[in-house]
Motif scaffolding. Structure first.
Motif, PDB file in Angstrom:
ATOM      1  N   GLU A   6       0.821  -1.204   0.000  1.00 52.59           N
ATOM      2  CA  GLU A   6       0.000   0.000   0.000  1.00 52.59           C
ATOM      3  C   GLU A   6       0.857   1.258   0.000  1.00 52.59           C
ATOM      4  O   GLU A   6       0.590   2.207  -0.735  1.00 52.59           O
ATOM      5  CB  GLU A   6      -0.940   0.001   1.211  1.00 52.59           C
ATOM      6  N   ASP A  10       0.957   2.502  -3.701  1.00 51.53           N
ATOM      7  CA  ASP A  10      -0.349   3.138  -3.586  1.00 51.53           C
ATOM      8  C   ASP A  10      -1.442   2.179  -4.048  1.00 51.53           C
ATOM      9  O   ASP A  10      -2.378   2.540  -4.749  1.00 51.53           O
ATOM     10  CB  ASP A  10      -0.401   4.447  -4.393  1.00 51.53           C
ATOM     11  N   ALA A  11      -1.270   0.921  -3.681  1.00 48.39           N
ATOM     12  CA  ALA A  11      -2.211  -0.126  -4.062  1.00 48.39           C
ATOM     13  C   ALA A  11      -2.729  -0.799  -2.805  1.00 48.39           C
ATOM     14  O   ALA A  11      -1.969  -1.083  -1.886  1.00 48.39           O
ATOM     15  CB  ALA A  11      -1.524  -1.156  -4.949  1.00 48.39           C
ATOM     16  N   VAL A  33     -14.175   1.471  -4.450  1.00 50.12           N
ATOM     17  CA  VAL A  33     -14.346   2.145  -5.736  1.00 50.12           C
ATOM     18  C   VAL A  33     -15.103   3.457  -5.541  1.00 50.12           C
ATOM     19  O   VAL A  33     -14.719   4.494  -6.093  1.00 50.12           O
ATOM     20  CB  VAL A  33     -15.070   1.229  -6.750  1.00 50.12           C
ATOM     21  N   GLN A  36     -12.801   6.070  -4.115  1.00 43.80           N
ATOM     22  CA  GLN A  36     -11.795   6.527  -5.069  1.00 43.80           C
ATOM     23  C   GLN A  36     -12.370   7.443  -6.146  1.00 43.80           C
ATOM     24  O   GLN A  36     -11.645   8.230  -6.744  1.00 43.80           O
ATOM     25  CB  GLN A  36     -11.095   5.335  -5.743  1.00 43.80           C
ATOM     26  N   THR A  37     -13.669   7.325  -6.417  1.00 45.71           N
ATOM     27  CA  THR A  37     -14.296   8.096  -7.491  1.00 45.71           C
ATOM     28  C   THR A  37     -15.248   9.169  -6.966  1.00 45.71           C
ATOM     29  O   THR A  37     -16.124   9.640  -7.697  1.00 45.71           O
ATOM     30  CB  THR A  37     -15.067   7.169  -8.453  1.00 45.71           C
ATOM     31  N   LEU A  58      -9.184  -8.187  -9.129  1.00 44.00           N
ATOM     32  CA  LEU A  58      -8.298  -7.056  -9.352  1.00 44.00           C
ATOM     33  C   LEU A  58      -9.139  -5.916  -9.885  1.00 44.00           C
ATOM     34  O   LEU A  58      -9.823  -6.057 -10.895  1.00 44.00           O
ATOM     35  CB  LEU A  58      -7.210  -7.424 -10.367  1.00 44.00           C
ATOM     36  N   VAL A  59      -9.113  -4.801  -9.180  1.00 39.34           N
ATOM     37  CA  VAL A  59      -9.923  -3.650  -9.552  1.00 39.34           C
ATOM     38  C   VAL A  59      -9.024  -2.437  -9.677  1.00 39.34           C
ATOM     39  O   VAL A  59      -8.163  -2.201  -8.827  1.00 39.34           O
ATOM     40  CB  VAL A  59     -11.012  -3.376  -8.486  1.00 39.34           C
ATOM     41  N   ASN A  60      -9.235  -1.682 -10.741  1.00 33.96           N
ATOM     42  CA  ASN A  60      -8.508  -0.437 -10.941  1.00 33.96           C
ATOM     43  C   ASN A  60      -9.507   0.595 -11.432  1.00 33.96           C
ATOM     44  O   ASN A  60     -10.326   0.298 -12.297  1.00 33.96           O
ATOM     45  CB  ASN A  60      -7.393  -0.641 -11.965  1.00 33.96           C
ATOM     46  N   VAL A  61      -9.475   1.777 -10.873  1.00 31.33           N
ATOM     47  CA  VAL A  61     -10.365   2.840 -11.319  1.00 31.33           C
ATOM     48  C   VAL A  61      -9.558   4.105 -11.539  1.00 31.33           C
ATOM     49  O   VAL A  61      -8.524   4.321 -10.906  1.00 31.33           O
ATOM     50  CB  VAL A  61     -11.502   3.126 -10.312  1.00 31.33           C
ATOM     51  N   ILE A  62     -10.032   4.900 -12.457  1.00 30.21           N
ATOM     52  CA  ILE A  62      -9.421   6.201 -12.714  1.00 30.21           C
ATOM     53  C   ILE A  62     -10.523   7.238 -12.578  1.00 30.21           C
ATOM     54  O   ILE A  62     -11.599   7.090 -13.166  1.00 30.21           O
ATOM     55  CB  ILE A  62      -8.815   6.276 -14.128  1.00 30.21           C
TER      56      ILE A  62
END
Length: 166
Positions: A6, A10-11, A33, A36-37, A58-62
Motif C-alpha cells: 500500500e 499506492d495499491a 471504488v 476513489q471516485t 483485481l480492480v482499478n479505477v481512474i
C-alpha cells in the motif's frame, strides 16, 4: 507485507473470505471504488458477480477531474429527454454550449464529437463521445480498430459545435 504494498505502490490489497462472505467482499470492493471516485461509481461489481468460486479480484479505477477547454455555462443547463439503451426515456439535466476547437464528424451509423480538456502534456486530453444511430448494431461492431478509425477521422480542434450534453 500488505502495508508495504500500500505504501510503496499506492495499491490496496485486502484479504477476504469469498467462500463464506462473497457479498461482504463485493460491498468492500464497491465501497473502495466509490471512495476513489468521489461516489460517482457506486456499484462496479453487481450483485452475484462474486461467489464461493472467486479467488482473486483485481480492480482499478481512474477518476479524472479536468476542466473543459471551453466550459459549459451552468446557467444554460436545462432538463431534457434522454433515451436509454432499452428505449425508455427519462428527464435529465443537459449541459448546453458552443464548444470551440472540437472535433466533429459523422459516419455510417454514428455521429461523434471530441471535447478537449485543459491540460495534457501536449494539449491532447479530450473526451470522445460517439452517438450511434442504432446502439445495439453499433456496439456489436465496435472494437479498438473501429474506435481508432472514428477518432482519426475527426478534424481535431477545427470545429465550433453547438452541443447539448447530459
Amino acid at each position: 507485507d500488505l502495508a508495504a504494498i500500500e505504501t510503496r505502490f499506492d495499491a490496496g490489497l485486502r484479504l477476504v473470505d469469498y467462500e463464506r462472505a462473497a457479498a461482504a467482499a463485493r460491498n468492500l470492493i464497491n465501497g473502495w471504488v466509490a471512495d476513489q471516485t468521489e461516489h460517482r461509481i457506486r456499484e462496479l461489481l453487481a450483485q452475484g458477480t462474486l461467489d464461493e468460486q472467486t479467488r482473486v479480484v483485481l480492480v482499478n479505477v481512474i477518476y479524472l477531474k479536468a476542466a473543459w477547454q471551453t466550459p459549459f455555462s451552468e446557467d444554460r443547463t436545462a432538463d431534457g429527454p434522454f433515451t436509454r439503451a432499452d428505449g425508455s426515456v427519462v428527464t435529465v439535466p443537459f449541459m448546453d454550449g458552443v464548444i470551440d476547437n472540437a472535433g466533429y464528424g459523422t459516419g455510417d451509423g454514428w455521429t461523434a464529437v471530441e471535447l478537449p480538456y485543459v491540460g495534457g502534456p501536449d494539449g491532447s486530453l479530450a473526451m470522445t463521445v460517439i452517438v450511434p444511430d442504432d446502439f445495439a448494431a453499433f456496439t456489436a461492431i465496435l472494437d479498438e480498430a473501429t474506435f481508432e478509425s472514428i477518432v482519426a477521422g475527426l478534424p481535431h480542434g477545427q470545429s465550433e459545435v453547438t452541443l447539448a450534453f447530459p
